[in-house]
Design a protein around this motif. Structure first.
Motif, mmCIF file in Angstrom:
data_model
loop_
_atom_site.group_PDB
_atom_site.id
_atom_site.type_symbol
_atom_site.label_atom_id
_atom_site.label_comp_id
_atom_site.label_asym_id
_atom_site.label_seq_id
_atom_site.Cartn_x
_atom_site.Cartn_y
_atom_site.Cartn_z
ATOM 1 N N ILE A 56 0.839 -1.204 0.000
ATOM 2 C CA ILE A 56 0.000 0.000 0.000
ATOM 3 C C ILE A 56 0.872 1.252 0.000
ATOM 4 O O ILE A 56 0.581 2.233 -0.685
ATOM 5 N N ALA A 57 1.964 1.192 0.759
ATOM 6 C CA ALA A 57 2.863 2.355 0.788
ATOM 7 C C ALA A 57 3.450 2.613 -0.595
ATOM 8 O O ALA A 57 3.679 3.758 -0.984
ATOM 9 N N ASP A 58 3.685 1.523 -1.368
ATOM 10 C CA ASP A 58 4.182 1.708 -2.730
ATOM 11 C C ASP A 58 3.177 2.476 -3.578
ATOM 12 O O ASP A 58 3.555 3.332 -4.386
ATOM 13 N N ILE A 59 1.896 2.167 -3.393
ATOM 14 C CA ILE A 59 0.860 2.919 -4.108
ATOM 15 C C ILE A 59 0.912 4.381 -3.667
ATOM 16 O O ILE A 59 0.862 5.302 -4.483
ATOM 17 N N ALA A 60 1.045 4.578 -2.343
ATOM 18 C CA ALA A 60 1.036 5.939 -1.802
ATOM 19 C C ALA A 60 2.174 6.768 -2.382
ATOM 20 O O ALA A 60 2.049 7.979 -2.554
ATOM 21 N N LEU A 61 3.280 6.104 -2.704
ATOM 22 C CA LEU A 61 4.426 6.834 -3.262
ATOM 23 C C LEU A 61 4.098 7.461 -4.606
ATOM 24 O O LEU A 61 4.715 8.434 -5.018
ATOM 25 N N GLU A 62 3.138 6.879 -5.320
ATOM 26 C CA GLU A 62 2.750 7.406 -6.629
ATOM 27 C C GLU A 62 1.871 8.644 -6.502
ATOM 28 O O GLU A 62 1.578 9.301 -7.485
ATOM 29 N N PHE A 63 1.407 8.922 -5.276
ATOM 30 C CA PHE A 63 0.451 10.015 -5.087
ATOM 31 C C PHE A 63 1.130 11.375 -5.127
ATOM 32 O O PHE A 63 2.162 11.592 -4.499
ATOM 33 N N GLY A 64 0.552 12.298 -5.895
ATOM 34 C CA GLY A 64 1.012 13.675 -5.894
ATOM 35 C C GLY A 64 0.129 14.496 -4.977
ATOM 36 O O GLY A 64 -0.778 13.958 -4.341
ATOM 37 N N ALA B 224 -4.687 15.534 -1.559
ATOM 38 C CA ALA B 224 -5.796 16.419 -1.191
ATOM 39 C C ALA B 224 -7.120 15.687 -1.360
ATOM 40 O O ALA B 224 -7.995 15.732 -0.474
ATOM 41 N N ALA B 225 -7.270 14.975 -2.483
ATOM 42 C CA ALA B 225 -8.522 14.255 -2.728
ATOM 43 C C ALA B 225 -8.721 13.153 -1.687
ATOM 44 O O ALA B 225 -9.834 12.934 -1.198
ATOM 45 N N LEU B 226 -7.614 12.484 -1.312
ATOM 46 C CA LEU B 226 -7.710 11.405 -0.335
ATOM 47 C C LEU B 226 -8.134 11.947 1.034
ATOM 48 O O LEU B 226 -8.923 11.323 1.749
ATOM 49 N N ILE B 227 -7.603 13.114 1.399
ATOM 50 C CA ILE B 227 -7.986 13.710 2.686
ATOM 51 C C ILE B 227 -9.473 14.040 2.684
ATOM 52 O O ILE B 227 -10.190 13.762 3.650
ATOM 53 N N VAL B 228 -9.945 14.610 1.564
ATOM 54 C CA VAL B 228 -11.372 14.930 1.472
ATOM 55 C C VAL B 228 -12.194 13.651 1.611
ATOM 56 O O VAL B 228 -13.171 13.591 2.373
ATOM 57 N N LEU B 229 -11.776 12.595 0.903
ATOM 58 C CA LEU B 229 -12.491 11.320 0.996
ATOM 59 C C LEU B 229 -12.498 10.799 2.428
ATOM 60 O O LEU B 229 -13.534 10.385 2.953
ATOM 61 N N GLY B 230 -11.344 10.847 3.064
ATOM 62 C CA GLY B 230 -11.248 10.343 4.435
ATOM 63 C C GLY B 230 -12.168 11.094 5.378
ATOM 64 O O GLY B 230 -12.861 10.500 6.198
ATOM 65 N N LEU B 231 -12.168 12.420 5.245
ATOM 66 C CA LEU B 231 -12.999 13.230 6.138
ATOM 67 C C LEU B 231 -14.471 12.912 5.930
ATOM 68 O O LEU B 231 -15.229 12.753 6.893
ATOM 69 N N ILE B 232 -14.887 12.811 4.673
ATOM 70 C CA ILE B 232 -16.307 12.564 4.420
ATOM 71 C C ILE B 232 -16.685 11.136 4.803
ATOM 72 O O ILE B 232 -17.726 10.907 5.418
ATOM 73 N N ALA B 233 -15.808 10.178 4.474
ATOM 74 C CA ALA B 233 -16.124 8.792 4.812
ATOM 75 C C ALA B 233 -16.223 8.609 6.319
ATOM 76 O O ALA B 233 -17.001 7.786 6.799
ATOM 77 N N SER B 234 -15.464 9.401 7.074
ATOM 78 C CA SER B 234 -15.519 9.244 8.527
ATOM 79 C C SER B 234 -16.898 9.625 9.053
ATOM 80 O O SER B 234 -17.301 9.172 10.119
ATOM 81 N N ILE B 235 -17.624 10.462 8.320
ATOM 82 C CA ILE B 235 -18.997 10.796 8.743
ATOM 83 C C ILE B 235 -19.952 9.674 8.365
ATOM 84 O O ILE B 235 -20.843 9.317 9.130
ATOM 85 N N THR B 236 -19.767 9.137 7.149
ATOM 86 C CA THR B 236 -20.678 8.111 6.660
ATOM 87 C C THR B 236 -20.723 6.948 7.641
ATOM 88 O O THR B 236 -21.760 6.338 7.841
#
Lengths: 501, 153
Positions: free
Chosen positions: A135-143, A148-160
């Motif tokens: 998973i960390a290898d995937i994360a390395l590909e992230f710009g 930013a998109a992942l943080i938004v997803l995490g924040l919203i999913a935490s409400i769901t």
């Protein structure tokens, strides 16, 4: 480095006397706060952050992490013995666990919880060990756009995945993000929302926020009513499980472990959801569903395994992406920063001792917990007799000293009072505190990633939609938001969480 | 649909709207910048505006639904005492030192408990202060002076 070599390194790190000692201290403290009402793992970990300054990074994390999963054990002990779930994920354990206790089978319930948790913790730890590096290898590909998109997803999913009003949870996140902007702006150095006070240039202290929100607010809640509890606990006997018991709990433990390992990775209350789902799965697949609610051993085995597996796998987002999935992980993120370690995909590569030492310590900690909880159960029950009028002044004292010691800044102590009041008011008005803390921690990161993404794209805001990973993450976030407000899902969710309050 | 029933949501909405406005108005005085070069005011201004919208939405939905229970009693005495205890510690710890400040703070906190009298509160405070000094100063070696300059420490 292969997995075996890595695990060997982990064992070498975790088995030093110092790390073993602090692992033991962590899980013992965790069990204690899990048993005691009025203080949870989040506040405890926040309070102990300052004293970990002088520790080795791996020692600090081992101890803090131990508090978290130790509290899961302690919470189920009180759920079983006195129908008082110390942790929200243990609420479902109370249903059948307490029934078993009333029938004089408390020992069996406790043994089931401990052994199920140990098995689940062991398996889930293996999951973390095997999955984290890929998973960390995937994360390395992230710009920056993807982060930013992942943080938004995490924040919203935490409400769901949480209970309560979606609008209020969203507002709590935004308020958290805003509070996170207080202090000097990283990019320009402009002080924001400091009212000219130099003491606020460094921003609001994270420990003050966590202690106020989770510690002081909780004390005020408890002081609303009469806290004189009369705890009557019979002597716990019969900790041995029969061959028949083992046969009955085998499948629930396996299913609970699988459910918990999968759901634990999700942001928000993944471990709570896991234990509730496991309960309904067991009830549905049981040949004797009528026993559920009347002391079915499966109703303890499944959820307890599920929540402990989830507690373990919830470390994955933090250890791979450097993003916390819940408030406890947010505190561990704070601990990493304090130690000068930038959390993210490079941690596994650059700090293999820290990463693998921590993973192995999970397993050792789980072993300690079985030993601590079964033979020493009487000790923990005794702790329940500590009167609250002793407990909460002690929490206040530790909060003051712990927070002040970070940087000898009086404003950090004032901030506890402010966040305590704010947290109390908001909780009383039906708002969960966890999203605010997540927003506060992720706010500066989100702003930074947005800025960088927009600078790279030369101000073109469509960058978030033209990059495939970022787009899919945002689509997921939109879906999560729709799911959170959809009436049918809301109703189902409320059924799942009905026991939690 | 009584106003009384919706009080929780109206209050929550008001708190969020208030914070949103405060942040938005203050951040308007900072450099907003452009999306390419976001100024220090950009992020908080957008979020402040969003919080105002959410706050209003919470109040409106609460008003329409008219649900929600009474917020219940507020332990005012405890609330005032705890806040005062924390502020006292922050304000005086440098001048008085750890031991005297902690004694006062914990006594005040102890009095926040229901029907706790002064003498038991002081007993609790003395024991907790001793315990804290043992844990934080003796065992963990935090460098906090036990007595401050005002007391010749």
């Amino acid at each position: 480095m292969g997995v075996l070599e890595s695990l060997a390194l982990g064992f070498a790190t975790a088995f030093t006397p110092v790390n073993l000692l602090f692992c033991l201290i962590g899980v013992a403290l965790g069990t204690a706060v899990g048993v005691l009402p009025g203080i949870g793992p989040t506040a405890t970990m926040a309070l102990l952050l300052p004293i970990t300054f002088g520790f080795d990074p791996v020692t600090a994390l081992i101890m803090l992490a131990g508090i978290y999963y130790g509290a899961q054990y302690g919470g189920s002990t009180t759920a079983i013995l006195i129908n008082l779930p110390g942790e929200s994920s243990a609420a479902v354990t109370a249903i059948d666990g307490y029934s078993m206790a009333k029938q004089g089978r408390a020992g069996k319930a406790l043994a089931t919880a401990a052994l199920g948790s140990f098995f689940a913790g062991t398996v889930a730890t293996l999951f973390v060990a095997l999955l984290a590096a890929p998973i960390a290898d995937i994360a390395l590909e992230f710009g920056p756009a993807e982060f930013a998109a992942l943080i938004v997803l995490g924040l919203i999913a935490s409400i769901t995945l949480a209970s309560g009003s979606t609008l209020k949870a969203l507002a709590m996140i935004v308020l958290g993000l805003l509070l996170g902007t207080v202090g000097q702006d990283i990019a320009t150095g402009t002080p924001r929302f400091t009212f000219g006070a130099r003491e606020l240039f460094g921003g609001l202290e994270f420990v003050s926020l966590a202690v106020g929100l989770f510690g002081i607010a909780e004390i005020l809640r408890n002081l609303e009513g009469d806290m004189t509890r009369s705890v009557m606990v019979k002597k716990v006997e019969g900790l041995w499980l029969s061959r028949d018991d083992f046969r009955r709990i085998r499948m629930p433990v396996l299913r609970g472990t699988a459910l918990g390992s999968a759901l634990g990775v999700l942001p928000g209350a993944g471990h709570v959801l896991a234990s509730f789902l496991s309960y309904s799965v067991e009830k549905r697949s049981s040949k004797r569903p009528e026993e559920f609610g009347r002391g079915a051993i499966e109703g303890v085995a499944g959820p307890e395994s599920a929540n402990n597996a989830a507690a373990q796998t919830s470390f994955i987002p933090l250890l791979t992406f450097g993003l916390p999935a819940n408030s406890v992980m947010a505190i561990l993120l704070g601990a990493l920063y304090i130690q000068g370690i930038v959390p993210g995909p490079l941690v596994i590569e650059n700090e293999p001792e820290l990463f693998w030492g921590l993973i192995v310590s999970f397993w050792i900690g789980n072993l300690f917990l079985v030993l601590l909880n079964l033979p020493l159960i009487g000790l923990w029950v005794k702790m329940l007799t500590i009167p609250y009028r002793w407990l909460f002044p002690a929490i206040i004292a530790f909060a003051c000293i712990g927070t002040y010691a970070i940087s000898l800044n009086a404003y950090d102590v004032y901030a506890i009072a402010f966040f305590g009041l704010l947290g109390y008011a908001l909780v009383k008005l039906g708002c969960e505190p966890a999203p605010l803390l997540l927003g506060f921690v992720l706010g500066p990161l989100l702003e930074e990633y947005l800025r960088r993404a927009l600078t790279i794209s030369q101000g073109d805001a469509t960058v978030f939609l033209t990059r495939p990973i970022s787009l899919s993450l945002l689509v997921l976030a939109a879906l999560a938001l729709v799911v959170a407000v959809l009436p049918t899902v809301r109703r189902k969710r409320e059924v799942v969480f009905e026991e939690e309050s | 649909m009584k106003l009384h029933d919706a009080r929780k949501d109206l209050l929550a909405g008001a708190i969020f709207t208030g914070f949103g406005l405060a942040f938005a108005i203050t951040s308007a005085s900072y450099d907003i910048g452009t999306p390419l070069r976001m100024g220090p005011g950009f992020f908080p201004l957008v979020l402040g505006g969003l919080l105002v919208v959410l706050g209003i939405a919470i109040a409106v939905t609460g008003f329409i639904a008219g649900e929600g229970s009474d917020p219940g009693p507020v332990p005012w005495r405890a609330l005032v005492l705890l806040v005062a205890a924390l502020l006292f510690f922050g304000y005086f710890v440098r001048a008085l030192g750890l031991v005297p400040t902690l004694l006062v703070t914990v006594t005040m906190a102890g009095l926040a408990g229901r029907s706790v009298r002064v003498v038991p509160a002081v007993v609790i405070a003395v024991s907790i202060t001793a315990l804290s000094v043992l844990i934080f100063v003796v065992a963990l070696q935090l460098r906090l002076p036990l007595l401050g300059p005002w007391l010749g420490g």
